[in-house]
Write a protein that holds these residues in place. Structure first.
Motif, short mmCIF file in Angstrom:
data_model
loop_
_atom_site.label_atom_id
_atom_site.label_comp_id
_atom_site.label_asym_id
_atom_site.label_seq_id
_atom_site.Cartn_x
_atom_site.Cartn_y
_atom_site.Cartn_z
N ARG A 173 6.63 -7.37 15.43
CA ARG A 173 7.21 -7.00 14.13
C ARG A 173 6.18 -6.17 13.35
NH1 ARG A 173 9.16 -12.08 11.06
NH2 ARG A 173 7.27 -12.99 11.94
N ALA A 174 6.52 -5.73 12.15
CA ALA A 174 5.60 -4.88 11.39
C ALA A 174 5.88 -4.99 9.91
CB ALA A 174 5.73 -3.42 11.83
N ASN A 175 4.85 -4.72 9.12
CA ASN A 175 4.98 -4.53 7.69
C ASN A 175 5.41 -3.09 7.46
OD1 ASN A 175 3.55 -7.15 6.64
ND2 ASN A 175 2.18 -6.31 8.18
N ILE A 176 6.43 -2.88 6.65
CA ILE A 176 7.00 -1.55 6.47
C ILE A 176 6.75 -1.09 5.04
CG2 ILE A 176 9.01 -0.10 6.76
CD1 ILE A 176 8.20 -1.56 9.32
N GLY A 177 5.94 -0.03 4.88
CA GLY A 177 5.62 0.51 3.57
C GLY A 177 6.42 1.77 3.27
N PHE A 178 6.76 1.94 2.00
CA PHE A 178 7.50 3.11 1.53
C PHE A 178 6.66 3.76 0.44
CE2 PHE A 178 10.37 0.26 3.51
CZ PHE A 178 11.32 1.06 4.14
N ALA A 179 6.14 4.96 0.72
CA ALA A 179 5.16 5.59 -0.15
C ALA A 179 5.70 6.90 -0.72
CB ALA A 179 3.87 5.87 0.62
N GLU A 180 5.56 7.05 -2.05
CA GLU A 180 5.86 8.31 -2.73
C GLU A 180 4.55 8.93 -3.18
OE1 GLU A 180 8.49 7.47 -5.94
OE2 GLU A 180 10.10 6.70 -4.67
N ILE A 181 4.24 10.12 -2.69
CA ILE A 181 2.98 10.78 -3.01
C ILE A 181 3.12 11.47 -4.37
CG2 ILE A 181 1.26 12.46 -2.26
CD1 ILE A 181 1.60 10.01 -0.44
N ILE A 182 2.25 11.11 -5.32
CA ILE A 182 2.26 11.69 -6.66
C ILE A 182 1.26 12.84 -6.75
CG2 ILE A 182 1.86 11.23 -9.11
CD1 ILE A 182 2.74 8.34 -8.55
N SER A 183 0.06 12.62 -6.17
CA SER A 183 -0.98 13.65 -6.14
C SER A 183 -1.93 13.32 -4.99
CB SER A 183 -1.74 13.71 -7.47
OG SER A 183 -2.58 12.56 -7.61
N ARG A 184 -2.97 14.12 -4.83
CA ARG A 184 -3.94 13.87 -3.77
C ARG A 184 -4.71 12.57 -4.01
NH1 ARG A 184 -3.85 16.76 0.92
NH2 ARG A 184 -5.98 15.99 1.18
N ARG A 185 -4.67 12.04 -5.21
CA ARG A 185 -5.41 10.82 -5.54
C ARG A 185 -4.51 9.67 -5.99
NH1 ARG A 185 -11.01 10.55 -6.51
NH2 ARG A 185 -12.09 12.14 -5.30
N HIS A 186 -3.20 9.80 -5.79
CA HIS A 186 -2.32 8.79 -6.38
C HIS A 186 -1.01 8.71 -5.58
CE1 HIS A 186 -0.26 7.18 -10.31
NE2 HIS A 186 -0.46 6.23 -9.42
N MET A 187 -0.57 7.49 -5.28
CA MET A 187 0.73 7.27 -4.66
C MET A 187 1.37 6.02 -5.23
SD MET A 187 0.13 5.54 -0.88
CE MET A 187 -0.86 6.84 -0.20
N ARG A 188 2.69 5.93 -5.11
CA ARG A 188 3.43 4.71 -5.41
C ARG A 188 3.84 4.08 -4.09
NH1 ARG A 188 8.48 5.87 -8.61
NH2 ARG A 188 8.46 3.63 -9.02
N LEU A 189 3.91 2.73 -4.07
CA LEU A 189 4.16 2.04 -2.81
C LEU A 189 4.95 0.76 -3.03
CD1 LEU A 189 3.37 1.88 0.30
CD2 LEU A 189 1.50 0.38 -0.44
N ARG A 190 5.91 0.52 -2.14
CA ARG A 190 6.54 -0.79 -2.01
C ARG A 190 6.47 -1.18 -0.53
NH1 ARG A 190 12.12 -1.82 -5.02
NH2 ARG A 190 11.28 -3.93 -5.14
N VAL A 191 6.31 -2.47 -0.29
CA VAL A 191 6.13 -2.93 1.09
C VAL A 191 7.08 -4.08 1.38
CG1 VAL A 191 4.51 -3.87 2.79
CG2 VAL A 191 3.70 -2.23 1.08
N TRP A 192 7.79 -3.94 2.49
CA TRP A 192 8.56 -5.05 3.06
C TRP A 192 7.63 -5.73 4.05
CZ3 TRP A 192 13.38 -7.11 2.17
CH2 TRP A 192 13.81 -8.08 3.07
N GLU A 193 7.19 -6.96 3.72
CA GLU A 193 6.18 -7.63 4.52
C GLU A 193 6.80 -8.45 5.65
OE1 GLU A 193 2.63 -9.32 2.91
OE2 GLU A 193 3.12 -8.62 0.89
N ARG A 194 6.17 -8.36 6.79
CA ARG A 194 6.59 -9.13 7.97
C ARG A 194 6.56 -10.62 7.65
NH1 ARG A 194 2.50 -9.17 13.08
NH2 ARG A 194 1.19 -9.85 11.35
N GLY A 195 7.68 -11.28 7.80
CA GLY A 195 7.74 -12.71 7.58
C GLY A 195 7.83 -13.15 6.14
N ALA A 196 7.76 -12.19 5.19
CA ALA A 196 7.78 -12.55 3.77
C ALA A 196 8.84 -11.79 2.99
CB ALA A 196 6.41 -12.32 3.14
#
Length: 258
Positions: A173-196
């Protein structure tokens, strides 16, 4: 048997921490599932059990358990919580190796180790380019646990996360992250965690997202990751390949378990 626990969180990613260094505590899967249940137990994203270290350079062995009873190899937010709870900048032993910590004011830095980038080490079921998986063009790496990062809307986490966690490409299984790149130094992230499932923050997921984004030349090696309840700062050092994660940790309450 009665034993104490501490409820803690790192940016809303919450944990039950049980100190078993001086008391022999054995937790079966059903105990873990009940304790983690927000209706039948205390409720948390992961249960953390501290035991005596097995390595001479470590101060404590840290076990991370998912709400389904499975054991995870790493958890960045929980590692910061343990460091804050113990104090004196402890070195944590985990299934992923030794994690040195350093506290400065309210922020704690955990050295999360080197990312594993080959398909065998993540692991994946078949050989492929881990920067461009044949699955929604995700990128993958291991930070002691398998992570895949999709560079698309974070709102997709609730629909695609539970499907991709169990995809046949991920034998563990795997942890699945969803990333939106805002700039070269900044991103937004949500993660669907394996088992959680969906959590408010994921420390190892933030590390993996930055590593994967750097490999795709989307961000710099020093990057702020914004999650629902706050920010983590991730540094993937070029000189030694180590990933450092910096953020807060908060103790919520203590109690007794029977």
């Amino acid at each position: 048997m009665n034993f104490a626990f501490t409820k803690m969180h790192g940016l809303g990613n919450d944990f039950i921490v049980i100190d078993g260094r001086t008391t022999d505590i054995t937790l079966q899967d059903e105990h873990i599932r009940t304790l983690c249940d927000r209706h039948l137990g205390i409720g948390c994203d992961q249960l953390v059990l501290l035991t005596p270290p097995k390595h001479p350079e470590a101060d404590v062995f840290v076990h991370f358990y998912n709400p389904d009873g499975s054991e995870a190899g790493a958890c960045g937010n929980a590692s910061r919580c343990v460091a804050q709870l113990l104090g004196n900048d402890p070195t944590l032993q985990t299934l992923n190796g030794l994690l040195p910590t350093k506290q400065e004011g309210e922020l704690i830095t955990v050295t999360m180790g080197r990312p594993r980038l080959s398909w065998q080490d993540i692991p994946l079921a078949t050989a492929c380019d881990t920067r461009h998986l044949p699955l929604y063009d995700a990128a993958a790496c291991s930070m002691g646990n398998p992570h895949a990062t999709l560079f698309r809307s974070i709102e997709d986490a609730t629909t695609l996360g539970p499907i991709l966690e169990h995809d046949s490409l991920f034998p563990e299984r795997a942890n699945i992250g969803f990333a939106e790149i805002i700039s070269r130094r900044h991103m937004r992230l949500r993660v669907w965690e394996r088992g959680a499932g969906l959590t408010l923050a994921c420390g190892s997921g933030a590390c993996a997202a930055v590593v994967n984004a750097v490999r795709r030349d989307l961000v710099d090696r020093h990057c702020t990751v914004t999650m629902e309840k706050g920010d983590l700062t991730i540094l993937w050092r070029e000189e030694d390949d180590l990933v450092l994660m910096t953020g807060p940790a908060t103790a919520v309450f203590t109690g007794q378990l029977s």
